[in-house]
Scaffold this motif. Sequence first.
Motif, PDB file in Angstrom:
ATOM      1  N   GLU A 127       0.832  -1.206   0.000  1.00  0.00           N
ATOM      2  CA  GLU A 127       0.000   0.000   0.000  1.00  0.00           C
ATOM      3  C   GLU A 127       0.864   1.252   0.000  1.00  0.00           C
ATOM      4  OE1 GLU A 127      -3.160   2.186   3.003  1.00  0.00           O
ATOM      5  OE2 GLU A 127      -3.043  -0.008   3.005  1.00  0.00           O
TER       6      GLU A 127
ATOM      7  N   THR B  52       0.527   5.720  -0.446  1.00  0.00           N
ATOM      8  CA  THR B  52      -0.350   6.884  -0.457  1.00  0.00           C
ATOM      9  C   THR B  52       0.387   8.083  -1.040  1.00  0.00           C
ATOM     10  OG1 THR B  52      -1.532   6.071   1.494  1.00  0.00           O
ATOM     11  CG2 THR B  52      -1.772   8.404   0.968  1.00  0.00           C
TER      12      THR B  52
ATOM     13  N   GLU C 244      -0.189  12.379  -2.134  1.00  0.00           N
ATOM     14  CA  GLU C 244      -1.052  13.531  -1.888  1.00  0.00           C
ATOM     15  C   GLU C 244      -0.660  14.707  -2.773  1.00  0.00           C
ATOM     16  OE1 GLU C 244      -1.120  14.526   2.249  1.00  0.00           O
ATOM     17  OE2 GLU C 244      -2.226  12.712   2.825  1.00  0.00           O
TER      18      GLU C 244
ATOM     19  N   LYS D 206      -6.009  12.900  -2.078  1.00  0.00           N
ATOM     20  CA  LYS D 206      -5.256  11.753  -1.552  1.00  0.00           C
ATOM     21  C   LYS D 206      -5.514  10.524  -2.416  1.00  0.00           C
ATOM     22  CE  LYS D 206      -4.976   8.882   2.642  1.00  0.00           C
ATOM     23  NZ  LYS D 206      -5.569   8.654   3.976  1.00  0.00           N
TER      24      LYS D 206
ATOM     25  N   THR E 167      -4.653   6.430  -2.903  1.00  0.00           N
ATOM     26  CA  THR E 167      -4.129   5.217  -2.249  1.00  0.00           C
ATOM     27  C   THR E 167      -4.038   4.102  -3.283  1.00  0.00           C
ATOM     28  OG1 THR E 167      -5.167   5.870  -0.166  1.00  0.00           O
ATOM     29  CG2 THR E 167      -4.448   3.582  -0.365  1.00  0.00           C
TER      30      THR E 167
ATOM     31  N   LYS F 115      -4.255  -0.993  -2.033  1.00  0.00           N
ATOM     32  CA  LYS F 115      -5.078  -1.334  -0.878  1.00  0.00           C
ATOM     33  C   LYS F 115      -6.296  -2.168  -1.263  1.00  0.00           C
ATOM     34  CE  LYS F 115      -7.163   0.721   3.249  1.00  0.00           C
ATOM     35  NZ  LYS F 115      -7.274   1.941   4.064  1.00  0.00           N
TER      36      LYS F 115
ATOM     37  N   CYS G 271      -7.187   2.352  -7.888  1.00  0.00           N
ATOM     38  CA  CYS G 271      -6.795   3.341  -6.878  1.00  0.00           C
ATOM     39  C   CYS G 271      -8.033   3.837  -6.138  1.00  0.00           C
ATOM     40  CB  CYS G 271      -6.060   4.516  -7.513  1.00  0.00           C
ATOM     41  SG  CYS G 271      -7.042   5.435  -8.705  1.00  0.00           S
TER      42      CYS G 271
END
Length: 699
Positions: A2, A4, A6, A15, A17, A20, A29
């Motif tokens: 995972e 992340t 931004e 944001k 990710t 996941k 995503c």
Amino acid sequence: MEKTFELSLAGRTLKVTIGKVAEQANGACLVQYGDTVVLATATASKEPREGIDFFPLSVDYEEKLYSVGKIPGGFIKREGRPSEKAILTSRLIDRPLRPLFPDGYRNDVQVITTVLSVDQDHSPDIVAMIGSSIALSISDIPFNGPTGSVLVGLIDDKFIINPNSEEREKSDIHLVVAGTKDAIMMVEAGANEIPEYKMLEGILTAHAEIKKICEFIEGIANEVGKAKAEFSVFKPDEEVAEKVVEFGREKLIKAINTVEKQERLENIDKVSKEIKEVFLEEYPDSENDINEAIETMLKEEVRRLILEEGIRPDNRKAEEIRPITSEVGLLPRAHGSGLFTRGQTQVLTIATLGAISDAQVIDGIGEEESKRYMHHYNFPPYSVGDVRPLRGPGRREIGHGALAERALEPVIPSEDEFPYTIRLVSEVLSSNGSSSQASVCGSTLALLDAGVPIKAPVAGIAMGLIKESDKVVILSDIQGMEDHLGDMDFKVAGTRKGITAIQMDIKIAGIDKPILEEALEKARKGRLFILDKMAETISTPREELSPYAPIMYTMNVNPDKIRDIIGPGGKMINKIIDETDVKIDIMDDSGKIFITATTSEGGQKAMEMINSIVKEVEVGDIYLGKVTRITNFGAFLEILNGKEGLLHISNIARERINKVEDVLSVGDEVLVKVMEIDNQGRINLSRKVLLPEEPKKED
């Protein structure tokens, strides 16, 4: 694993990710902007689809009502067919992505965006557009992106990127722009008669933000993206292609230069059949190669004739608009109708006026709950000489209908000015390009014919582009072949004052400011020309509505009186409706009442009945009261739609009476005068004061 990422976008955090969820998709995503969360996925088939000559891309925008804390209505209680808004958003996502896949790529690709949570200050459609680009960019699917997307608003002459809910309400434009870091790919806008230079400024402002988004996505792809998969592209055999061109080129040019559409198509079809008959004997296993060679030659020759010789398929000049005719009042029973013809494109639009309660109820994830102005666009197969089953409206029909609806929306009178629900239906009777813009023109004609006091007439025009290296030709009022074989479809609608709607789709790697500027200016000139032509038929709304249109009456009452008008279990309002044959719509909060009547007599009687209900009883008023019950001290009379007063035994007659029953019975109607209303609202009546005095006896 995972990860992340931004980005600060319009002062708020975007944001992203990765890794996941949805790990079996080629790319996936989760994108969060404010409290709006969208899952975007991209998946491709492992092998190309055989026997097709197009790219099989499907895009779906899935609205989930749990995202706004709603349970779906109806018996089934689950999401069913996509809403109109979902279909339009799917098109918004699709249009900038489609041109960026490699030519000849034939693998099935499916992009699905699922709205999981919605914060109305952060538009989920923009988040879905960005998420789709990310999913494709990090996947192994061949894609020449990324793209970025933003929404632009305009308040007090200042542009706002991704305006919140309150700002969108105040904004003079709703402008969605998508593009790569090098060029603009797609524009979709509604506007309150914005001048061309301001619209161009808004588009360029959007592109500055799009560049930042594209760089952000490139960074994500560089860090976690997969290597792009290799794929095979079908190319026709060079020997076959060369022979086809040598044999058929001159014949095809002659066929292309046929002015009339159906004759041109027939001539092209004859040449194609002749080519196939000749070469299928020599190359019996090369039908696909021959078909591809013919299609390539057709596209190249149409474009070459326009770029090098200035010859369009119907022999028009680049800025020339096809012959225009218009007519109104064709349908005697319709409330308004307009027939607009431009070349071989012809649209009949019908206007229908209805009650306020006829407004469309919207059950979706957006803020809009209803709309009183609607436009529907129908494209039957006979309009292009085809035979196919009739089904419900497809994505194209819904998209074209929404575009024309958006174009007219800024000029539609408010509910206070014109308290009707308005529905427009555009029937495409014949199509050779620009039918959506013809429906804009037909809508204006129908509204004027119906007597709707629109603020200004609206017309639309579709612009095209042929571009090879530095050679550029912008075409006004494109027809079907120019749209199909060209590089741009740029639809612009508006009034004499400015733009009300834009829709632009680019089929090449994008266009720059000079091309946009020139296209907008030529569209403005074309629009003014069309408006002049329409004004020759009708230029202002008819002074009177159709005799077949409903008559609307508006009343304002004290909101506290609404319950009296409705009555217990709706008894009173149903009585009014039954006796007057009207439709009544009540706005509980404001106390506004709309009465829709088929006759003026019915409407006026309904108003009188409502006035009698809401009228306050005042001391000194005289009523014809009806005896409802009798007691030993007097009689109770209904004097005003449910309001009762006491006629005391001492006020029944001038002479003394021993029993009420000696003078009155239940059901009797007698004239009474209101003498007093006490502090508890009790009404005291007198019959005696209205009786003539007995003459005095002479001594």
